[in-house]
Every structure is written in structure tokens, then in C-alpha cells.
Design a protein around this motif. Sequence first.
Motif, PDB file in Angstrom:
ATOM      1  N   SER A  99      -0.359   2.708  -4.243  1.00 47.85           N
ATOM      2  CA  SER A  99      -0.099   3.528  -3.055  1.00 47.85           C
ATOM      3  C   SER A  99       1.366   3.921  -2.941  1.00 47.85           C
ATOM      4  N   PHE A 100       2.273   3.098  -3.445  1.00 47.67           N
ATOM      5  CA  PHE A 100       3.698   3.435  -3.423  1.00 47.67           C
ATOM      6  C   PHE A 100       3.948   4.715  -4.214  1.00 47.67           C
ATOM      7  N   SER A 101       3.368   4.789  -5.403  1.00 51.28           N
ATOM      8  CA  SER A 101       3.538   5.979  -6.244  1.00 51.28           C
ATOM      9  C   SER A 101       2.923   7.208  -5.583  1.00 51.28           C
ATOM     10  N   LYS A 102       1.760   7.023  -4.941  1.00 48.80           N
ATOM     11  CA  LYS A 102       1.105   8.148  -4.280  1.00 48.80           C
ATOM     12  C   LYS A 102       1.909   8.632  -3.082  1.00 48.80           C
ATOM     13  N   ARG A 103       2.345   7.706  -2.246  1.00 50.86           N
ATOM     14  CA  ARG A 103       3.058   8.068  -1.015  1.00 50.86           C
ATOM     15  C   ARG A 103       4.366   8.775  -1.298  1.00 50.86           C
ATOM     16  N   LEU A 104       5.103   8.262  -2.275  1.00 46.84           N
ATOM     17  CA  LEU A 104       6.470   8.726  -2.501  1.00 46.84           C
ATOM     18  C   LEU A 104       6.626   9.571  -3.758  1.00 46.84           C
ATOM     19  N   GLN A 105       5.508   9.842  -4.429  1.00 46.20           N
ATOM     20  CA  GLN A 105       5.534  10.691  -5.623  1.00 46.20           C
ATOM     21  C   GLN A 105       6.519  10.170  -6.673  1.00 46.20           C
ATOM     22  N   VAL A 106       6.433   8.866  -6.908  1.00 47.02           N
ATOM     23  CA  VAL A 106       7.220   8.221  -7.945  1.00 47.02           C
ATOM     24  C   VAL A 106       6.271   7.871  -9.085  1.00 47.02           C
ATOM     25  N   GLU A 107       6.587   8.271 -10.277  1.00 50.49           N
ATOM     26  CA  GLU A 107       5.696   8.041 -11.413  1.00 50.49           C
ATOM     27  C   GLU A 107       5.388   6.558 -11.571  1.00 50.49           C
ATOM     28  N   GLU A 108       4.109   6.261 -11.725  1.00 47.08           N
ATOM     29  CA  GLU A 108       3.689   4.877 -11.887  1.00 47.08           C
ATOM     30  C   GLU A 108       4.349   4.278 -13.133  1.00 47.08           C
ATOM     31  N   GLY A 109       4.853   3.064 -12.976  1.00 44.00           N
ATOM     32  CA  GLY A 109       5.539   2.389 -14.078  1.00 44.00           C
ATOM     33  C   GLY A 109       7.046   2.521 -14.008  1.00 44.00           C
ATOM     34  N   THR A 110       7.561   3.271 -13.027  1.00 37.39           N
ATOM     35  CA  THR A 110       9.010   3.427 -12.882  1.00 37.39           C
ATOM     36  C   THR A 110       9.613   2.151 -12.296  1.00 37.39           C
ATOM     37  N   PRO A 111      10.549   1.502 -12.995  1.00 39.04           N
ATOM     38  CA  PRO A 111      11.205   0.318 -12.423  1.00 39.04           C
ATOM     39  C   PRO A 111      11.970   0.709 -11.155  1.00 39.04           C
ATOM     40  N   LEU A 112      11.867  -0.108 -10.124  1.00 37.73           N
ATOM     41  CA  LEU A 112      12.537   0.192  -8.864  1.00 37.73           C
ATOM     42  C   LEU A 112      13.951  -0.383  -8.869  1.00 37.73           C
ATOM     43  N   GLN A 113      14.885   0.375  -8.317  1.00 42.15           N
ATOM     44  CA  GLN A 113      16.286  -0.048  -8.306  1.00 42.15           C
ATOM     45  C   GLN A 113      16.528  -1.200  -7.337  1.00 42.15           C
ATOM     46  N   HIS A 114      15.576  -1.402  -6.435  1.00 32.12           N
ATOM     47  CA  HIS A 114      15.677  -2.495  -5.464  1.00 32.12           C
ATOM     48  C   HIS A 114      14.263  -2.992  -5.193  1.00 32.12           C
ATOM     49  N   VAL A 115      14.088  -4.295  -5.097  1.00 34.66           N
ATOM     50  CA  VAL A 115      12.769  -4.850  -4.785  1.00 34.66           C
ATOM     51  C   VAL A 115      12.342  -4.368  -3.399  1.00 34.66           C
ATOM     52  N   VAL A 116      11.109  -3.867  -3.305  1.00 37.23           N
ATOM     53  CA  VAL A 116      10.588  -3.353  -2.039  1.00 37.23           C
ATOM     54  C   VAL A 116       9.747  -4.425  -1.357  1.00 37.23           C
ATOM     55  N   PHE A 117      10.049  -4.658  -0.083  1.00 35.49           N
ATOM     56  CA  PHE A 117       9.322  -5.617   0.760  1.00 35.49           C
ATOM     57  C   PHE A 117       8.591  -4.815   1.817  1.00 35.49           C
ATOM     58  N   GLU A 118       7.261  -4.913   1.863  1.00 36.23           N
ATOM     59  CA  GLU A 118       6.470  -4.153   2.827  1.00 36.23           C
ATOM     60  C   GLU A 118       5.601  -5.086   3.658  1.00 36.23           C
ATOM     61  N   LEU A 119       5.322  -4.662   4.879  1.00 37.41           N
ATOM     62  CA  LEU A 119       4.390  -5.366   5.752  1.00 37.41           C
ATOM     63  C   LEU A 119       3.253  -4.430   6.121  1.00 37.41           C
ATOM     64  N   CYS A 120       2.044  -4.940   6.075  1.00 31.69           N
ATOM     65  CA  CYS A 120       0.888  -4.211   6.578  1.00 31.69           C
ATOM     66  C   CYS A 120       0.216  -5.057   7.652  1.00 31.69           C
ATOM     67  N   TYR A 121      -0.244  -4.391   8.694  1.00 33.94           N
ATOM     68  CA  TYR A 121      -0.989  -5.065   9.761  1.00 33.94           C
ATOM     69  C   TYR A 121      -2.383  -5.360   9.239  1.00 33.94           C
ATOM     70  N   LYS A 122      -2.744  -6.631   9.157  1.00 30.58           N
ATOM     71  CA  LYS A 122      -4.028  -7.045   8.579  1.00 30.58           C
ATOM     72  C   LYS A 122      -5.144  -6.760   9.592  1.00 30.58           C
ATOM     73  N   ASN A 123      -5.720  -5.561   9.474  1.00 33.90           N
ATOM     74  CA  ASN A 123      -6.766  -5.135  10.401  1.00 33.90           C
ATOM     75  C   ASN A 123      -7.663  -4.136   9.661  1.00 33.90           C
ATOM     76  N   ASP A 124      -8.850  -4.588   9.265  1.00 28.65           N
ATOM     77  CA  ASP A 124      -9.754  -3.750   8.472  1.00 28.65           C
ATOM     78  C   ASP A 124     -10.137  -2.471   9.204  1.00 28.65           C
ATOM     79  N   ASP A 125     -10.339  -2.557  10.524  1.00 33.01           N
ATOM     80  CA  ASP A 125     -10.768  -1.384  11.294  1.00 33.01           C
ATOM     81  C   ASP A 125      -9.720  -0.273  11.253  1.00 33.01           C
ATOM     82  N   LEU A 126      -8.446  -0.661  11.122  1.00 37.15           N
ATOM     83  CA  LEU A 126      -7.353   0.311  11.084  1.00 37.15           C
ATOM     84  C   LEU A 126      -6.926   0.651   9.655  1.00 37.15           C
ATOM     85  N   GLY A 127      -7.561   0.005   8.678  1.00 38.14           N
ATOM     86  CA  GLY A 127      -7.205   0.259   7.284  1.00 38.14           C
ATOM     87  C   GLY A 127      -5.921  -0.425   6.856  1.00 38.14           C
ATOM     88  N   ASP A 128      -5.577  -1.552   7.502  1.00 40.34           N
ATOM     89  CA  ASP A 128      -4.373  -2.327   7.159  1.00 40.34           C
ATOM     90  C   ASP A 128      -3.129  -1.436   7.086  1.00 40.34           C
TER      91      ASP A 128
END
Length: 238
Positions: A99-128
Motif C-alpha cells: 500500500s505504501f507504493s500504491k499510495r505514494l507512487q514509489v516503485e516497489e523494492g525501493t529502499p527507503l531513506q528513513h524507516v517508516v513508522f505507521e499506525l492504523c486503527y484496528k477496526n475491520d468495519d472501517l478498513g483499519d
Amino acid sequence: MKQELIYEGKAKQLYASSNQGEVIIHYKDDATAFNGIKKASIENKGILNNAISTRIYRYLGEHGIRTHYLETLNESDQRCLAVTIIPLEVIVRNVAAGSFSKRLQVEEGTPLQHVVFELCYKNDDLGDPLINDDHALALGIATEADLAQIRAMTFSINQLLIQLFLQCSIELIDFKIEFGKTASGELVLADEISPDSCRLWDMESHEKLDKDRFRRDLGKVQEAYQEILDRLIGVLDK
């Protein structure tokens, strides 16, 4: 001793235990993707994920990470501390994929210059949905102290997993983890760490050895999970 079923998720069942403050987690063969839209049963997936998660949790515990894991009882079951899960999915990204590659149009397999930390709300009805610290605080999901500890533990876990998989000639692309609190209020790593929750690529061929084989209809899902287990055994079971 396993008692009544408490909860059933997409890939695991949670049973009450005759030991107070403990539960028994049963790993199923069920596979799901896209918030449960795609479903299948994969032979021996539960056994493989139990064996993989067992080794990773033991490794993390030996390196100072507090987890809910206590003991592996058999091919499919673990004895764990009973915890109240914090409804956050914590995602770490070392390399662009999914989803990172899809959202930001970054080619899959591209090493990131900084480690990305993400949070998702754990709620199936909302699609996390993807959220930030302020959302978590506003919703009362966690405290500032919880979030700081989660972040610190997550980055420690990332470094430990990178080192472990490097020894297995595997690149840790990204992973999802969850945290919970014990009856005493201690924050611990919970749920599982397996090819269901990590993207794992062979370092030389870049072959996917994780749940993307199921998501993307690549085939040989069981074989990929077995490969991960075999490599972990080669490194950890010495």
C-alpha cells in the motif's frame, strides 16, 4: 488446559486456559487478504506460522523484548499471557512495497531513506484506516506514554528482526505488529510475527516468501512459508 473459545480471528483462535492470566492461541490454516474479502485454506499454514512465530518470539525474548509468549504446546497451539490488545496495527517499512507504493507512487523494492513508522486503527468495519498519534490520543486508544513505549519497542524489534533475517539471507521489507497490556498493566508485544504479517524477500533473487504469494496469486504459499521456517531453523536451532 484449553477451555472455551473466547475469540476467533482471521488466522487464529483464542481459548481460555485453566491457568489464570493465560490464554491458548490456536493457529488456523485459514488465509485472508484485503480485509477478509479473499479467503482460502492453505494446508499446514497454521503449523508453519506457529513454528515460525515461536522461534521469532523466543529470539526477541532472549534479546530483551517483553512479549505475551510463554510456551509452544504442540504443532498448532501456544500458551500466552492474557492481554488487552491496544487497537492499533503498528507497521514498519524498510523498503517500499504494498500500500505504501500504491499510495505514494514509489516503485516497489525501493529502499527507503528513513524507516517508516505507521499506525492504523484496528477496526475491520472501517478498513483499519491509517491514523497518527493525535488521532490515537483523541480516540482514547492509547496514552502518550503508551505511544512512546510502542515506538521505542517497535524500532528495537525492527533492528533485531533485520539482523535475524539477514542471517537467513532474507530482506525484511516491512511488517505489522500489535501490542497489548497484561493484567498488571505491562505493555507487551502480542499477536504473531510470521509470513502472514511480514514481507520477506530472498536477498539474491528477491523472490517473495510471504503472504503476498496468496494476495497476488503467485502460488506456492506453503512452500514459501516452509522456506522461511527452514532458514530460521538453520540459524536459531543450533
